[in-house]
Design an enzyme around this catalytic site. Structure first.
Site, PDB file in Angstrom:
ATOM      1  N   GLU A  43      -4.988  -5.417  -4.939  1.00  0.00           N
ATOM      2  CA  GLU A  43      -4.867  -5.920  -3.571  1.00  0.00           C
ATOM      3  C   GLU A  43      -4.465  -7.398  -3.574  1.00  0.00           C
ATOM      4  OE1 GLU A  43      -8.543  -4.939  -1.603  1.00  0.00           O
ATOM      5  OE2 GLU A  43      -8.087  -2.783  -1.639  1.00  0.00           O
ATOM      6  N   SER A  74       0.840  -1.193   0.000  1.00  0.00           N
ATOM      7  CA  SER A  74       0.000   0.000   0.000  1.00  0.00           C
ATOM      8  C   SER A  74       0.886   1.258   0.000  1.00  0.00           C
ATOM      9  CB  SER A  74      -0.962  -0.065   1.197  1.00  0.00           C
ATOM     10  OG  SER A  74      -2.001   0.863   1.060  1.00  0.00           O
ATOM     11  N   HIS A 118      -4.072  -0.802  -4.419  1.00  0.00           N
ATOM     12  CA  HIS A 118      -5.526  -1.052  -4.299  1.00  0.00           C
ATOM     13  C   HIS A 118      -6.166  -0.735  -5.657  1.00  0.00           C
ATOM     14  CE1 HIS A 118      -5.165  -1.183   0.145  1.00  0.00           C
ATOM     15  NE2 HIS A 118      -4.414  -0.115   0.034  1.00  0.00           N
TER      16      HIS A 118
END
Lengths: 293, 293
Positions: free
Chosen positions: B205, B136, B178
């Site tokens: 993800e 992330s 994401h």
């Protein structure tokens, strides 16, 4: 009669991504009316895609009325017999503008595909230079290969979308609508991955791709038109299993925002700025004057 | 000590799109551990991106513990002084694997960018061939030009995304995470439209792009890696106003699903199948052995 009605016309397609404004500026519907010849144009509304045909007709009756059109009528087709009926076919033969509402493109094709009405629509466009508009399902129905159904997944998947036979006003493309709003790029990539012969055209809501046969294209409205071209991609889609995510390398993507306008070169001369080769190719494909049958 | 620890290593980056599995198969974390040298590897976890550093550490403490790692520790950096502290820097200098958690990449860079710790991470990767992982925010921080912030709109918009200075383990790219789940293609296109020098890398993800310096890449996990290459596009982005939708023609898009693996040719020989030219170019860019400073 509006004098523009007597000028030879090339024929226009107004392909709308759904939810075009029908109450306020009506930018797209207003252009449709203008292309059909203005308020004096005879406009027929085909609601066959919808199971609530009356409601659909009332919406467009109001909208075209508000735009000053007086000679608009509802072609209420509920069977293939209707679509071969002389009276309906004559109305299309006399129309300057033919508008197909939303609903389900499979229903629309099941009712009018291959009928006398279908043939008369081709004649209207190609012989008389009429304007054919379609929104949502009416947009998807325009191409020869039609997006029949497909899930909207996060990623492209082999076998997740199926095609059917559309009306064929344009070829070598497939049209999807409500495009950005419903996040349909992966579904368009699924189609292109398995059908690289077809370029994917994704049209946003309240946005239209206007095509003048033999001349050029224009994007109208609020969003953009996305073109996905997989003709020179490399892919493993032939080798993978159903439902697997394909590898795709070198898909070309074009984003044509509202306001964009492109004309084919006339002879060797390009009107306006130079068009990149791959877009020129797209332009040639969608503006192609295909024969009547 | 695990014998692989003594083999010269090229250095790996494990760039994860967030939400990697930390409790079940742990495919990605398990590969991170393997690349770092196996259960005997010394792994440090940098939680500086997060404002809940302790919670983050506990999650990865459990995960690495479950994978049999015994020598993992928390580098709890709460200031730039910490990131220049000899003790912290020494732990990085001795680490086989360095893992950066999620949070906010701006916070991470504000705390460690340009510090002795940052320099030691580069030495770990480039001199000792250590493995650097990031998920992330920790993934976005890896590139030299870092996606700092940007709205996720339905369509690309001029001026909607801003870049900052990242850690610079790889260059000429920008990483978003994401990616499919949060529908971030338009945001990546916004970046590429204004920064065509940078290729956009969108990582889904529970999916990782694994890069072995000088050797090749691999995609692991559940989703795919999307690459957006605008280097040969035509665009009007320089002429349009802020917040307008740019015209983009000939953006190249690659979709690399989990399981995809590509190696650079060795001399003139290609290991495995031939790689399309544009992907080869991407490969050369991301696997490039950049110098230490």
């Amino acid at each position: 009669m509006n004098p523009t009605l007597n000028v030879p016309r090339n024929g226009h397609l107004v392909i709308i991504g759904g939810h075009e404004d029908r109450q306020h500026d009506m930018q797209i519907l207003s252009r449709f009316v203008e292309l059909a010849g203005g308020p004096d144009a005879r406009i027929v509304v085909i609601t066959a895609a919808s199971q609530i045909a009356d409601e659909m007709w009332h919406i467009y009756d109001d909208a075209f009325g508000a735009l000053g059109v007086t000679r608009h009528s509802h072609l209420e087709i509920t069977s293939r017999d209707d679509a071969n009926d002389e009276n309906f076919v004559r109305q299309v033969a006399e129309a300057d503008g033919i508008f197909m509402t939303g609903g389900d493109q499979k229903r629309l094709l099941a009712l009018i595909g291959g009928t006398a009405l279908d043939a008369e629509m081709h004649a209207a466009l190609k012989v008389r230079g009429a304007t054919i508009g379609g929104t949502s399902a009416g947009a998807s129905a325009m191409s020869g290969h039609m997006l029949a159904q497909g899930r909207t997944d996060l990623l492209p998947e082999k076998g997740s979308v199926s095609l059917g036979a559309g009306l064929g006003f344009l070829h070598r493309v497939v049209v999807d609508q409500h495009f950005s709003e419903r996040q349909r790029l992966s579904r368009l990539l699924s189609i292109v991955a398995q059908n690289p012969y077809l370029q994917g055209i994704g049209i946003d809501e309240d946005t239209a791709l206007v095509i003048e046969r033999g001349v050029g294209i224009e994007v109208l409205g609020e969003g953009a038109v996305t073109v996905v071209d997989g003709r020179s991609m490399s892919s493993n889609v032939a080798e993978i299993k159903d439902r697997a995510i394909p590898e795709l390398i070198d898909v070309r993507l074009h984003l044509l925002p509202a306001g964009a306008k492109y004309s084919l070169p006339i002879g060797d001369e390009q009107v306006g700025r130079r068009i990149p080769a791959s877009l020129l190719d797209f332009l040639q494909i969608v503006t192609k004057r295909t024969p009547l049958s």
